[in-house]
Design a protein around this motif. Structure first.
Motif: not given
Length: 185
Positions: A26, A71-72, A74, A90-92, A125
């Motif tokens: 992050s 807001n991400r 991995t 990967y995403g939020s 995502d």
């Protein structure tokens, strides 16, 4: 050759669930990038695009501070045993603290431990796999009990004191909201 997928497929889920450790990445828009190893029984795949993981009390609290501003997230797993593969999700994510309504329901999916600090509810995502041919072999010997013993020795009040003293801000000074919402971002 890396391959990308829009969701967690059955073979990905099986690979994730077979691993004993994962890594979390992050970062806020500025400051340090955090990459942290996680172990114990602290992650669940809840669907094709949803992972939750429970964050236990530790020396830093970077992810909570980072997600307030960017807001991400991995997550990464490496096949250290027989199968050579690296898998990244990967995403939020949203941070759920003990005071949040959904925390107890999600926390019940894990073994009881007094040092549970947050739960991260991640929307995936993209999933990416790559070969992992350069990842060395390691044998899993077992879980460490050091963190659980440390937390048990302190109890709930001692853990809260630790949060007050050491977990309210990231190493870059960002608030983590561990004790409640903050306006100092």
């Amino acid at each position: 050759m890396a391959k990308q997928f829009p969701s967690i497929e059955a073979p990905h889920r099986a690979f994730i669930e077979a691993q004993h450790m994962f890594f979390v990445g992050s970062a806020a828009p500025s400051g340090r990038v955090n990459i942290s190893p996680k172990g114990m029984d602290s992650l669940r795949v809840l669907g094709e695009n949803r992972i939750i993981w429970r964050n236990l009390t530790g020396s830093g609290n970077e992810t909570a501070g980072h997600l307030k501003l960017a807001n991400r997230m991995t997550l990464m797993w490496c096949g250290f045993e027989k199968r050579p593969m690296i898998l990244r999700a990967y995403g939020s994510a949203r941070t759920l603290h003990r005071r949040d309504a959904e925390f107890d329901e999600l926390n019940a999916m894990f073994p009881e431990i007094v040092s549970a600090r947050q739960i991260y509810d991640m929307t995936v995502d993209m999933v990416q796999t790559s070969c992992g041919y350069a990842v060395p072999f390691y044998d899993h010997v077992g879980e460490r009990d050091t963190l659980a013993k440390w937390a048990e020795d302190r109890g709930a009040d001692g853990i809260r004191t630790y949060w007050e003293e050491r977990n309210q801000h990231t190493i870059d000074g960002l608030p983590t909201d561990i004790l409640g919402p903050s306006d100092d971002t």
